[in-house]
Write a protein that holds these residues in place. Structure first.
Motif, PDB file in Angstrom:
ATOM      1  N   ASN A  98       0.802  -1.223   0.000  1.00  0.00           N
ATOM      2  CA  ASN A  98       0.000   0.000   0.000  1.00  0.00           C
ATOM      3  C   ASN A  98       0.834   1.271   0.000  1.00  0.00           C
ATOM      4  O   ASN A  98       0.290   2.360   0.019  1.00  0.00           O
ATOM      5  N   ARG A  99       2.145   1.132   0.022  1.00  0.00           N
ATOM      6  CA  ARG A  99       3.006   2.314   0.060  1.00  0.00           C
ATOM      7  C   ARG A  99       2.962   3.037  -1.281  1.00  0.00           C
ATOM      8  O   ARG A  99       2.980   2.424  -2.333  1.00  0.00           O
ATOM      9  N   LYS A 100       2.924   4.322  -1.214  1.00  0.00           N
ATOM     10  CA  LYS A 100       2.935   5.158  -2.418  1.00  0.00           C
ATOM     11  C   LYS A 100       4.367   5.289  -2.909  1.00  0.00           C
ATOM     12  O   LYS A 100       5.323   5.236  -2.142  1.00  0.00           O
ATOM     13  N   LYS A 101       4.503   5.486  -4.230  1.00  0.00           N
ATOM     14  CA  LYS A 101       5.826   5.587  -4.837  1.00  0.00           C
ATOM     15  C   LYS A 101       6.123   7.036  -5.225  1.00  0.00           C
ATOM     16  O   LYS A 101       5.293   7.691  -5.852  1.00  0.00           O
ATOM     17  N   VAL A 102       7.314   7.492  -4.850  1.00  0.00           N
ATOM     18  CA  VAL A 102       7.763   8.838  -5.171  1.00  0.00           C
ATOM     19  C   VAL A 102       9.019   8.741  -6.025  1.00  0.00           C
ATOM     20  O   VAL A 102       9.954   8.013  -5.681  1.00  0.00           O
ATOM     21  N   LEU A 103       9.028   9.473  -7.128  1.00  0.00           N
ATOM     22  CA  LEU A 103      10.210   9.560  -7.986  1.00  0.00           C
ATOM     23  C   LEU A 103      10.898  10.888  -7.702  1.00  0.00           C
ATOM     24  O   LEU A 103      10.272  11.947  -7.819  1.00  0.00           O
ATOM     25  N   ILE A 104      12.165  10.830  -7.314  1.00  0.00           N
ATOM     26  CA  ILE A 104      12.959  12.005  -6.985  1.00  0.00           C
ATOM     27  C   ILE A 104      13.884  12.295  -8.157  1.00  0.00           C
ATOM     28  O   ILE A 104      14.686  11.435  -8.537  1.00  0.00           O
ATOM     29  N   VAL A 105      13.759  13.480  -8.731  1.00  0.00           N
ATOM     30  CA  VAL A 105      14.567  13.848  -9.895  1.00  0.00           C
ATOM     31  C   VAL A 105      15.418  15.059  -9.515  1.00  0.00           C
ATOM     32  O   VAL A 105      14.903  16.166  -9.342  1.00  0.00           O
ATOM     33  N   ASP A 106      16.722  14.827  -9.368  1.00  0.00           N
ATOM     34  CA  ASP A 106      17.648  15.893  -8.972  1.00  0.00           C
ATOM     35  C   ASP A 106      19.029  15.514  -9.477  1.00  0.00           C
ATOM     36  O   ASP A 106      19.416  14.348  -9.393  1.00  0.00           O
ATOM     37  N   ASP A 107      19.781  16.498  -9.981  1.00  0.00           N
ATOM     38  CA  ASP A 107      21.105  16.206 -10.520  1.00  0.00           C
ATOM     39  C   ASP A 107      22.156  16.001  -9.426  1.00  0.00           C
ATOM     40  O   ASP A 107      23.230  15.493  -9.701  1.00  0.00           O
ATOM     41  N   SER A 108      21.850  16.347  -8.192  1.00  0.00           N
ATOM     42  CA  SER A 108      22.806  16.176  -7.096  1.00  0.00           C
ATOM     43  C   SER A 108      22.606  14.825  -6.412  1.00  0.00           C
ATOM     44  O   SER A 108      21.547  14.568  -5.824  1.00  0.00           O
TER      45      SER A 108
END
Length: 127
Positions: free
Chosen positions: A5-15
């Motif tokens: 049931n966990r939601k998915k987060v996509l993190i987009v960062d060049d660092s």
């Protein structure tokens, strides 16, 4: 929350440091994936169908603004909430992101609890 049931987060960062920092404080509550630029972020968003994205505004190859434009133009990713993470406080840039459908802004340095609360709200409200 059970893993299924966990939601998915996509993190987009060049660092790599910022990606690791954001992942570190979100992973207790969300499944996290990451991308190092907008090009990779767009591909992963289309493939993985995250529940939300956390996107740096200023990145090489494809910046957060262009990524937001492309996400909104694609039926697969059009409705996924995007939170912009930035040091930029220009009202023009903020308004431009909002016009493109940005769901919110978080200024760096990041406040972990604020970001988590914002993501929870967006995923609950479906905005």
């Amino acid at each position: 929350m059970p893993p299924e049931n966990r939601k998915k987060v996509l993190i987009v960062d060049d660092s790599p440091t910022v990606r690791a920092q954001i992942t570190g404080f979100l992973k207790t509550e969300f499944d996290c994936a990451s991308a190092e630029n907008g090009d990779e972020g767009l591909l992963k968003a289309r493939e993985q169908r995250p529940d939300a994205l956390v996107v740096d505004l200023e990145m090489p190859k494809m910046d957060g603004m262009e990524l937001l434009r492309r996400l909104r133009a694609d039926a697969k990713t059009r409705s996924v909430p995007v939170v912009i993470v930035t040091t930029v406080t220009s009202l023009d840039r903020v308004n431009e992101c909002r016009a493109l459908g940005c769901a919110g802004f978080v200024l760096k340095p990041l406040e972990p609890e604020y970001l988590k609360a914002k993501l929870r709200q967006l995923m609950r409200d479906g905005t």
